[in-house]
Design a protein around this motif. Structure first.
Motif, PDB file in Angstrom:
ATOM      1  N   ILE A  41      17.087  -4.990  15.473  1.00 37.04           N
ATOM      2  CA  ILE A  41      16.346  -4.176  14.508  1.00 37.04           C
ATOM      3  C   ILE A  41      14.849  -4.358  14.700  1.00 37.04           C
ATOM      4  CG2 ILE A  41      15.805  -3.882  12.052  1.00 37.04           C
ATOM      5  CD1 ILE A  41      18.705  -4.563  11.423  1.00 37.04           C
ATOM      6  N   TYR A  42      14.410  -5.599  14.845  1.00 31.40           N
ATOM      7  CA  TYR A  42      12.976  -5.866  14.995  1.00 31.40           C
ATOM      8  C   TYR A  42      12.444  -5.348  16.337  1.00 31.40           C
ATOM      9  CZ  TYR A  42      12.502  -8.705  10.777  1.00 31.40           C
ATOM     10  OH  TYR A  42      12.421  -9.127   9.463  1.00 31.40           O
ATOM     11  N   ILE A  43      13.245  -5.440  17.392  1.00 34.40           N
ATOM     12  CA  ILE A  43      12.810  -4.884  18.681  1.00 34.40           C
ATOM     13  C   ILE A  43      12.583  -3.382  18.557  1.00 34.40           C
ATOM     14  CG2 ILE A  43      13.529  -4.385  21.052  1.00 34.40           C
ATOM     15  CD1 ILE A  43      14.965  -7.030  21.138  1.00 34.40           C
ATOM     16  N   THR A  44      13.502  -2.706  17.891  1.00 35.08           N
ATOM     17  CA  THR A  44      13.376  -1.255  17.717  1.00 35.08           C
ATOM     18  C   THR A  44      12.141  -0.900  16.895  1.00 35.08           C
ATOM     19  OG1 THR A  44      15.796  -1.073  17.785  1.00 35.08           O
ATOM     20  CG2 THR A  44      14.575   0.816  16.954  1.00 35.08           C
ATOM     21  N   LEU A  45      11.908  -1.628  15.806  1.00 36.17           N
ATOM     22  CA  LEU A  45      10.740  -1.347  14.959  1.00 36.17           C
ATOM     23  C   LEU A  45       9.432  -1.586  15.709  1.00 36.17           C
ATOM     24  CD1 LEU A  45      11.897  -2.904  11.555  1.00 36.17           C
ATOM     25  CD2 LEU A  45      11.719  -0.483  12.142  1.00 36.17           C
ATOM     26  N   LEU A  46       9.347  -2.694  16.426  1.00 38.56           N
ATOM     27  CA  LEU A  46       8.114  -2.999  17.167  1.00 38.56           C
ATOM     28  C   LEU A  46       7.897  -2.023  18.319  1.00 38.56           C
ATOM     29  CD1 LEU A  46       8.253  -6.909  17.249  1.00 38.56           C
ATOM     30  CD2 LEU A  46       6.824  -5.442  15.809  1.00 38.56           C
ATOM     31  N   MET A  47       8.970  -1.607  18.976  1.00 36.64           N
ATOM     32  CA  MET A  47       8.839  -0.621  20.047  1.00 36.64           C
ATOM     33  C   MET A  47       8.391   0.725  19.494  1.00 36.64           C
ATOM     34  SD  MET A  47       9.000  -0.342  23.314  1.00 36.64           S
ATOM     35  CE  MET A  47       9.968  -1.791  23.765  1.00 36.64           C
ATOM     36  N   VAL A 116      15.544   1.773  24.268  1.00 37.78           N
ATOM     37  CA  VAL A 116      15.327   2.143  25.671  1.00 37.78           C
ATOM     38  C   VAL A 116      14.763   3.559  25.771  1.00 37.78           C
ATOM     39  CG1 VAL A 116      16.459   2.478  27.898  1.00 37.78           C
ATOM     40  CG2 VAL A 116      17.149   0.578  26.437  1.00 37.78           C
ATOM     41  N   SER A 117      15.234   4.461  24.916  1.00 41.36           N
ATOM     42  CA  SER A 117      14.735   5.835  24.946  1.00 41.36           C
ATOM     43  C   SER A 117      13.263   5.906  24.553  1.00 41.36           C
ATOM     44  CB  SER A 117      15.570   6.711  24.011  1.00 41.36           C
ATOM     45  OG  SER A 117      16.915   6.753  24.416  1.00 41.36           O
ATOM     46  N   MET A 118      12.844   5.105  23.572  1.00 39.43           N
ATOM     47  CA  MET A 118      11.443   5.106  23.173  1.00 39.43           C
ATOM     48  C   MET A 118      10.546   4.593  24.293  1.00 39.43           C
ATOM     49  SD  MET A 118      11.171   4.144  19.120  1.00 39.43           S
ATOM     50  CE  MET A 118      12.043   2.590  19.228  1.00 39.43           C
ATOM     51  N   PHE A 119      11.030   3.601  25.034  1.00 42.16           N
ATOM     52  CA  PHE A 119      10.261   3.140  26.187  1.00 42.16           C
ATOM     53  C   PHE A 119      10.179   4.241  27.242  1.00 42.16           C
ATOM     54  CE2 PHE A 119       9.368   0.742  30.050  1.00 42.16           C
ATOM     55  CZ  PHE A 119       8.393  -0.137  29.608  1.00 42.16           C
ATOM     56  N   GLY A 120      11.280   4.975  27.423  1.00 45.32           N
ATOM     57  CA  GLY A 120      11.260   6.102  28.352  1.00 45.32           C
ATOM     58  C   GLY A 120      10.314   7.208  27.896  1.00 45.32           C
ATOM     59  N   ILE A 121      10.281   7.475  26.595  1.00 52.65           N
ATOM     60  CA  ILE A 121       9.345   8.472  26.058  1.00 52.65           C
ATOM     61  C   ILE A 121       7.912   8.036  26.316  1.00 52.65           C
ATOM     62  CG2 ILE A 121       8.489   9.519  23.928  1.00 52.65           C
ATOM     63  CD1 ILE A 121      11.374   9.386  22.869  1.00 52.65           C
ATOM     64  N   LEU A 122       7.631   6.753  26.131  1.00 50.28           N
ATOM     65  CA  LEU A 122       6.291   6.234  26.392  1.00 50.28           C
ATOM     66  C   LEU A 122       5.897   6.448  27.849  1.00 50.28           C
ATOM     67  CD1 LEU A 122       3.836   4.612  25.311  1.00 50.28           C
ATOM     68  CD2 LEU A 122       5.031   2.535  26.059  1.00 50.28           C
TER      69      LEU A 122
END
Length: 269
Positions: A41-47, A116-122
């Motif tokens: 959860i925290y990884i997702t929020l920080l990403m 992982v998708s948010m990192f890909g969007i970045l």
């Protein structure tokens, strides 16, 4: 690719695409072995925060990508939620079995996908297509003939859509003058697909002839654009490691659910 929607540029825009891709692969494999629900959860929020701060693109564009990502992530998790096993059943109807454990596992899978998708969007919002291929040629020794061919193909995609829009508008005017039986069903599809294919085959042939005449071969060559590595690559690596470390600290210090292993029946520590 998304330069028209850029509002500001950040250091992530100058990070070499190879660094971004390698970190993306590393993050993917790291996320696979994260089973602590609070940590995920925290990884997702920080990403999510990192994406908003450093993508530099209009919020509506970023938000559109995020909405699509969340939708498909939740959709993919339904198979695990609806047909999962567990000891604390909430709903049962035929083959559908929803339990607290299956919900935890499904949400955990969604969080992995979203991260992982948010990192890909970045990566997509902070990388120029031209620099991607130049970096691959200069550092990974991809053959220029292959790289330039892919670059030219990607550049032609907007031309295809432009041609399609123009053709549809012209056909709409033409259909006003002919009987509707001449453009119903499959005939309408033929009126679109055949001209589009013929136009773009001709363009592709012209482009290949132009590339051959200008000497696009596999031998050694110089490059107008440089795609170097810099201190910003190191800073980007530090930021990603910092996100993972901070998320771990927060999960241990401020646990949200207390679920230490999402695989084993939503085990609470």
């Amino acid at each position: 690719m998304f330069e028209r929607w850029k509002k500001r540029f950040t250091f992530v825009d100058d990070v070499n695409i190879i660094t971004k891709l390698l970190l993306g692969v590393a993050l993917f494999f790291f996320i696979i072995f994260v089973h602590n629900f609070d940590y995920m959860i925290y990884i997702t929020l920080l990403m999510f925060i990192f994406l908003l701060l450093f993508n530099g693109t209009e919020l509506k564009i970023t938000g559109s990508f995020l909405l699509v990502t969340v939708f498909f992530a939740l959709l993919s998790s339904l198979f695990m939620i609806l047909y999962g096993d567990g000891t604390h059943m909430l709903f049962t109807w035929g083959i559908i079995q929803i339990s607290i454990e299956s919900i935890v596992r499904g949400i955990h899978l969604s969080l992995r996908t979203i991260t992982v998708s948010m990192f890909g969007i970045l990566i997509a919002l902070t990388s120029q297509i031209v620099m991607i291929f130049y970096s691959l040629m200069q550092h990974l020794k991809i053959k220029p003939k292959i790289a330039y061919a892919f670059m030219a193909a990607i550049r032609m995609v907007p031309l295809i859509f432009t041609s399609l829009i123009q053709l549809r508008r012209s056909l709409k005017m033409r259909y006003q003058m002919i009987d509707s039986s001449n453009y119903r069903g499959l005939k309408r599809f033929k009126h679109l697909i055949i001209p589009i294919l013929s136009q773009n085959i001709r363009r592709a042939h012209q482009l290949s002839v132009a590339m051959e005449s200008k000497g696009f071969k596999d031998g050694p060559r110089t490059y107008y654009y440089k795609a170097p590595f810099s201190y910003k690559d190191i800073l980007f690596v530090i930021c990603l490691i910092g996100i993972l470390a901070l998320a771990f600290y927060l999960s241990q210090t401020f646990p949200i659910t207390g679920i230490t292993d999402a695989r084993v029946s939503g085990k609470v520590g």
